[in-house]
Structure formats: structure tokens, C-alpha cells
Write a protein that holds these residues in place. Sequence first.
Motif, PDB file in Angstrom:
ATOM      1  N   PHE A   1       0.836  -1.187   0.000  1.00 19.89           N
ATOM      2  CA  PHE A   1       0.000   0.000   0.000  1.00 19.89           C
ATOM      3  C   PHE A   1       0.877   1.246   0.000  1.00 19.89           C
ATOM      4  CE2 PHE A   1      -2.505  -3.368   1.785  1.00 19.89           C
ATOM      5  CZ  PHE A   1      -3.768  -3.186   1.232  1.00 19.89           C
ATOM      6  N   ILE A   2       0.541   2.195  -0.851  1.00 18.55           N
ATOM      7  CA  ILE A   2       1.205   3.504  -0.858  1.00 18.55           C
ATOM      8  C   ILE A   2       0.157   4.554  -0.473  1.00 18.55           C
ATOM      9  CG2 ILE A   2       2.265   5.293  -2.285  1.00 18.55           C
ATOM     10  CD1 ILE A   2       3.570   3.122  -3.926  1.00 18.55           C
ATOM     11  N   VAL A   3       0.413   5.267   0.602  1.00 20.42           N
ATOM     12  CA  VAL A   3      -0.439   6.398   0.976  1.00 20.42           C
ATOM     13  C   VAL A   3       0.148   7.624   0.290  1.00 20.42           C
ATOM     14  CG1 VAL A   3      -1.347   7.821   2.832  1.00 20.42           C
ATOM     15  CG2 VAL A   3      -1.046   5.357   3.179  1.00 20.42           C
ATOM     16  N   LEU A   4      -0.561   8.151  -0.680  1.00 22.65           N
ATOM     17  CA  LEU A   4      -0.084   9.290  -1.457  1.00 22.65           C
ATOM     18  C   LEU A   4      -0.693  10.563  -0.866  1.00 22.65           C
ATOM     19  CD1 LEU A   4       1.719   9.872  -3.887  1.00 22.65           C
ATOM     20  CD2 LEU A   4      -0.318   9.734  -5.339  1.00 22.65           C
ATOM     21  N   VAL A   5       0.184  11.478  -0.433  1.00 21.50           N
ATOM     22  CA  VAL A   5      -0.275  12.691   0.250  1.00 21.50           C
ATOM     23  C   VAL A   5       0.224  13.922  -0.507  1.00 21.50           C
ATOM     24  CG1 VAL A   5      -0.370  11.592   2.517  1.00 21.50           C
ATOM     25  CG2 VAL A   5       1.739  12.712   1.777  1.00 21.50           C
ATOM     26  N   PRO A   6      -0.505  15.036  -0.410  1.00 22.45           N
ATOM     27  CA  PRO A   6      -0.116  16.233  -1.167  1.00 22.45           C
ATOM     28  C   PRO A   6       0.871  17.148  -0.451  1.00 22.45           C
ATOM     29  CG  PRO A   6      -2.261  16.574  -0.185  1.00 22.45           C
ATOM     30  CD  PRO A   6      -1.850  15.173   0.178  1.00 22.45           C
ATOM     31  N   SER A   7       1.072  16.952   0.858  1.00 29.93           N
ATOM     32  CA  SER A   7       1.891  17.920   1.595  1.00 29.93           C
ATOM     33  C   SER A   7       2.540  17.281   2.802  1.00 29.93           C
ATOM     34  CB  SER A   7       1.021  19.100   2.045  1.00 29.93           C
ATOM     35  OG  SER A   7       0.071  18.660   3.006  1.00 29.93           O
TER      36      SER A   7
END
Length: 904
Positions: A106-112
Motif C-alpha cells: 500500500f502507498i499512501v499518497l499525500v499532497p503535503s
Amino acid sequence: MKFKLENPQHQMTAIQSVVGIFRGMERNTFDNAHNEDIHMNVCSLSNQQIHDNIQSIVLENGVSETQTFLVNENDACIEMETGTGKTLTYLQTAYELFKQYGLSKFIVLVPSVPIRQGVIDTFENFKEQLSDKYDITPNVFVYDSSKISLLHDFITSDNLQIMVLTMASFNSENNILNQVDREDMFNNLPHLESLAQTHPIILMDEPQEGMDTENSKQWIAKLLPLFKLRYSATHAIKKNVLYQLNPAESYRLGLVKKLEVLTVSESNDEATLKLEISQVQPSSTQVKVKIKLWKLNKSKGRFEFKESGLLKKDDNLADKSGNESYRDYTISRIYKSMTDRKWHVVFTNGSEIIEGSSSSNKEQVWALQLEWLIRRHFENKNRLRPHGIKNLSLIFIDRVANYMSPERPIIKQLFEQKYRQVYAEFNDGKQPADSDVLATQGFYFAKTTQGEYTDKEDACRKNKEIFDEILHNKQRLLSFESPIEFIFSHSALGVGWDNPNVFGIATLNESYSENKKRQEIGRGLRICVNQSGERVYDNDETPEEEQINQLTIVPNETYETFARSYQQEYEEQFGVGTNIPKPKHTHKGIRLNRVTFKLKKDETFMRVFRRFWDVVARKTTYRIHMDEDELIRRSIESLNEIRINDYILEVQSMRITDISNLNNAEYYGSESYTGRARFNPHDLVEEISEKTGLCYTSVLKIIAGISNKDQYIKNPPVFMEQAVFKIRQVQLDELVRCIEYTPTGNIYEFKFEDFSKDGCEDWIATPNHGVWDKTLYDSSLEKEFAREADKITNSEVLCFLKFPSWYKIPTPIGNYEPDFGVVLHKRLLSSPHEDKEYYFVVEIKGTDDINDTRALTPHEIGRIKCAVKHFKSLGIEAYYKAPIKEYETFKAQANQTINNNGNI
């Protein structure tokens, strides 16, 4: 402190909705999901089977057809209102998918960075509890290019792996993940390609924050994800909406705090000289602009905040609006800045407005916002601490310099001034120590998109302990051990940071907020927690005034359309006609319930009240013996104070280059002259007489007596406007000074009976000393006065009542309705076994000072002064106390009155 793991139904439904996508799938094992050294996610279902599952889930969850946005892609949305546990939901989803299907990457992709830190904080807080629940200990880490070994473990391990990644980590050829000539590559492939062979499930946190640009989509596609799952409250792009927990449902279920919108504005807003750019008409020769400003509506005789016509360089706003307050505002330049790419309008007096901004007395507005935010904070503190709940307040600012600047940190100065003021109100006049005022403040100023701290980075670095406590250590921030109670943030903190114990939010912005309203209020929507980390909910039966989870929003001027903007956002997101949660205004709405007010039947009590009523029930009439000479003398004195700015004439040279298109005229320069306006003295007499009611003879005497006629010549309309206002003030003062009241012999008949009212909400129980068992109130101050007067321990009060609405005292400026009647009793020194009754009439206002023109209007002051003369005319001992802010002030004044009479 550790937050306690809960499993509310809405989170479990969201988790099982995602698990259901893979319903019927063969479990991943080492045999079917391992290729050489790489352990991957594999799915045995066909695309058709997956999308059949998605359609079933949508139906099970009752998502409307207009909101599902079904597409034949391995991409789905989970829509959860801010504050309902989105991060914990998708982390638990990874646990469930691993437990049921063996899906491990799983990759948690975050903007900041703030959101990335929030993910890690959430995991660390719940790690032990999740391990106990699932019997799994995953490897959760933030991608770090200096720790490639963690990435290799992610690729090879068959254990649950959760990697937190920002878009900036891999969306460029220069990133280490994409480099092709490194010695530490896995299987001689760039790391991004090796990572792609694991076919991770991507958990997209706030995907609308930059993950759907063309560039971002191309880079995400290179990860070859098995599936993409989007988590947000405000999706910009919707695909296969599996589950939807919208604001209305969250609000209804009590999953978020209730809202109060406490608007701050001035009653005479036109005096702020507010200006806003509303439209620009660009041109290579002469740019024109429309400005919203306070314009004179001649037909209605009042100013309205409306759009002007097209204005150009050298236009004077007073001439264009009919509002002489703008006399100093002449346009000197209209241009579009290359730096911020916004239109600017500069005036000859040095003022400047920017597109999207409001030019007004911002510091005064900020001071009022801070005062009310701090007052609500102290009220919350008093009610929440006994429950083991520490309350926090969040203050958004536009410019870090307004808080951090060593020269003039205006917001910090205003905050500390208002903090000391309100602190004294809640602490018997005591002042806080300077060190305590400083300690209660914390701040977090987020990084810009370029990775730099807004304004001065070193200021944030020097205060790393505070910075880290707010960003990283929420548990300490929520404990009583931490002195921080007010958090200052740049607007960049609007997404990615929240705290369950934020009970107040103020937005001290110089310009319109670029954040969505729902995102801004979302910083404080979470249900609060106590010192044990347990969420504290309100029961359905909890009365509104006793509810713990209440969030107060204190918007700035740019929030005049707060409710409309919020509703528009909601309808854009969920469609028109849906159940929109209405923010609660400070003034309560009406409920259609019937309330009965029962008269106290005790005969001893009623004998006391009847004696009081016999005193105050006598009606009066008034006569006014106006002293015309005094009125004229005072009017002349007041008009002589008028000072008018010079009358300016503008001369502008324009050359026409094309007679068929005058818009292409060339500007050749301009000159300004101080001139004298043409006027007719009869205009002044006519205008003043018509608007004040004075006869021509009196007006002529006033004009003849003034010594500043040169001011009238400068600008007749402005002079007349000010003259009329000043004469009306003198008239009001003279009316009150010269009025005489005489009893008529008639009385107000009191109805000694029970009564009922429909739609009645604003009442408080008064079973001890009230004439009725309930007392109506018109404000929180009146409510508190009634509460104090009715306390069973308040033995000096024999009885009290809120005067009925039909009890009116006539005045020349409208009928006056006093608030409370109170009967006190005191033991006489001359007769120790005898009590004497004292009768008081009380007017409740937001001040104890009759000369406080900020809290009282001129007409309120006038009516109070008339009431003083009315009660004196009764010739008996009915003492009138006005204005009074709270019961303790009344008690002190009443005791002084009684002492002065020598009775105790």
C-alpha cells in the motif's frame, strides 16, 4: 495520552465497502504473488467481476445515481466529511485487505508535509491497538531517499507494507526513484520501475490537492497500481463513489461538532470606507475598473454597499458615489502586478486595494474578532475543564509578518491586548503575567509550495519546540500540561492539520480566503477528547446550552456571504435540493413548541409583588418645554466644529486618435486645482429645515451665527450632511433635557394568571424568586441576570420579573420598555427585627456607563434618560438603575442607594 480506538459504524461501512471490491478473489500467497525477489499484489478477478462488485456496493450503500460516477476503471472514491476519521479509516482498510486477501503493498499518497505527518501520527497513536485487533504489525514508514533499504523491504517482504509518499518524491526525472545509473538499484532497474512491479494499492489522501493534474496522473500511472482509492470530503474528480458520508449526515448523526457562526461587523459599516475591486476592463490605452463602495441611494436617503460605474484614472470616489467620506480617494493608477498577477488600484492618498481584497479598517475588525474568539474561549474553558477537556482556538492569518514581524506584529499586539482584557473579565479584574500571555500562544506557519517557510524561516526554526508540539505532538497539546491554548497559523494550514479539541476558529485575513469554507471549518469539526484520549459525545437528549461539542467560527469581513458560499459549495458537491446542514447563528431560531409560564401562588410572595406593582404601575405623560435660544446656541457651537477637506477640481487631457472609437483616446496628462464650488445659501436653509423640522427663522439664526462659512463653500453637500447630523444630536439632547413627566392617574393593569406561548425558546427557569416559574430573556446578559437573581442562595431578593412587553413608558423618541423589576429586602439597624423592602427597575445593556457610545446608540441613551425622569415623577421610592451589565453591578449600586438613605 493515547487516543482510544473506536469502531464507529460509518468507518466500518467505509472499510467494508472497499473490501467488497475484491469479493470472491483468491487470497494472495507466497506461491501466487511472488516473482523472484518481488512480492506483489495480484488480483484473480476480471475487470467485469470487479465492476460488478462496485455496482453492488453502491446499491448496498444507497449512493444516489447522480453521485456514483461509475467508470470502468480501477479507481474509486470514499467520501467522508472532514473530522470523521478518514485517515484511520484507510489505514484500517489496508489491515483488512491484508487480513482477508493477503494484499500487502500500500502507498499512501499525500499532497503535503502536514498531511504526511498526520498519517504517521495517526498510525503511531493507534499502532498497539491495531496490532491487538488484527494481530498484525505492519511496516509503516515515510519514503526517504537516504533510506533506500526501507524501499527494498517494501518490494520484497510478504508482510503488510504501508509507505507514505508525497507527489514531489517521484514526479520528476531527477528524483532518486527515477534515476537509472545508481549503484543501489533493485534488479538493475530504477526504483520506480521495481516499485511498480509490486502493483501497490494507492490510498490517495486529498487527491484534489494536485494529484489529478496531467503530469501527476502520468507519474502515478507509472506505479502500475492494482487499484486507486480516493479519500476526501471535497473530491474535485469523482469515480465509482462507493461510500458517501456527507456533511448533512455527519451533522445529523452527531459525528462532528455543531456550528456557531459569530459574525463580527460594525453597525455603521459605511464609516469603514470599505472598497473592493469587482470588475476590470483592460485596455492598452486606458484601463477602467468597477469598485464596490458605499454609495448614496438618494431615493432611500441612505448609503448602500454597491458597485460603481466604470472608473478611470483621476476619478474621485466621492464624486462618483455621492459619499463625501471618500473625498480623499482619487484614483492615481490602475495596473496588473507581474508579481501576484492581480489587479491593483492606487489612490492619491496612498491607499491601495488589490483584486480579491477589501480595503477597510481591518485592524478594528481584527480586534473585534479576537475579542469575541477569546471570550468564547474562556467560556469554553470554564465549561470543559471539569470534563477533563482542554479547549484550543485556531487563528488563521494571511501574512506571517502580522504576527512575527519585529517592527509591528499587529495581530500579536491585538491578541495580547484583547487577551488581557478578557482574562480580567473572567478573573475578577486580575491581570495575567506577561509570561502567561506569551505561553498561551503557539504557532505553526506551513511551508510554501517551493518548500520554504512563509515569510521568515529562521523565526520558525528558532521556535522549533512550539512548532513540533503543534505539528507532531497533538497528545501533549491536548493535555493540561501544555500551556498553549491559541494556535496561530498561516492560511496554508487550512488543509492537512486538525485537532479534536479546536472549539473556536477565527480568520484574520486581509483578503478573501482562497480555501473552501468546508475545508476551513473542517479544522475544528472532530469530536473532542478528554485527558484519557476518549472521545466525548453529546447525547441526543443533551440541551443545546449544555452540549460540549460546539465549534464557533468567527469570520472576517470577507465572510459576509459565509452561509451562501457554504451552501453553494455543498450543492456543487452533492447536488441541489439535498439536506444542507445549517450553521447555527448566535441568535437562536424559533422552534414550534408551546411553553406555559405559571404564576407563583404563594400568598406572602404575591403580597410583596403587589406592593411593588402598585409603585411602578402608575402611568405618566410628558411635556417638552424646548428652549429655542439654547437649541440655537448649541447648534451654532456644534456646527462651528465642522471641518471639510478642500474641494478638488480635476482637469484631464485626452487626445482622440480615432473618432469612431473614443475608447482609444490617449492620455496626455492632468492637473489638480483647489476650487470653490458654486452654491446657493437658500439650498442650505431648505435642506436643514426639511431634515431637522426646524422653521426657517431658527435655521437662519443658526447659519448667521456660525463662524466657519468658508467650510460650507469648500463642499456644500458634505457640509449640509454633517450639519443636519449635528443639529439632530443637539435636538435629541435638548428633548431629553427639557422633558417633564406627570402622572396621569391611570395604571398598568397586571394580569395575575398563568400564560402560554407558542414557538418560545428564549426562557430560563426561575422557580425561586421569579413571579413566574420561567422568565423570558432577549439576550445572554438578561439570561444571566435572571439566573443570578433567582439563585436560592440569593436571600436578599424577595421577587423579580421581566417586565411584560405591554409595559411601555412613552418618550418623544419612541416607547421605552425596561427589562427587570426587582424587590430587595434589608434589615434596618434602627429596628433589628424589621425588614424594609426596596423597589428597583433595571435596564440590562452591554455596559455600565451611560456615556458608552460604542455599546449604546444615541436613542438608547435618550430613552434611558427619559426613563430616569419618568420614575422620579412618580414621587415614591422606585429606584431606576440603568444601564446595568450584570447582576453584581446592580447589587453594588443597589446597596449604595440603600446606604445613602441611611437605612442600614
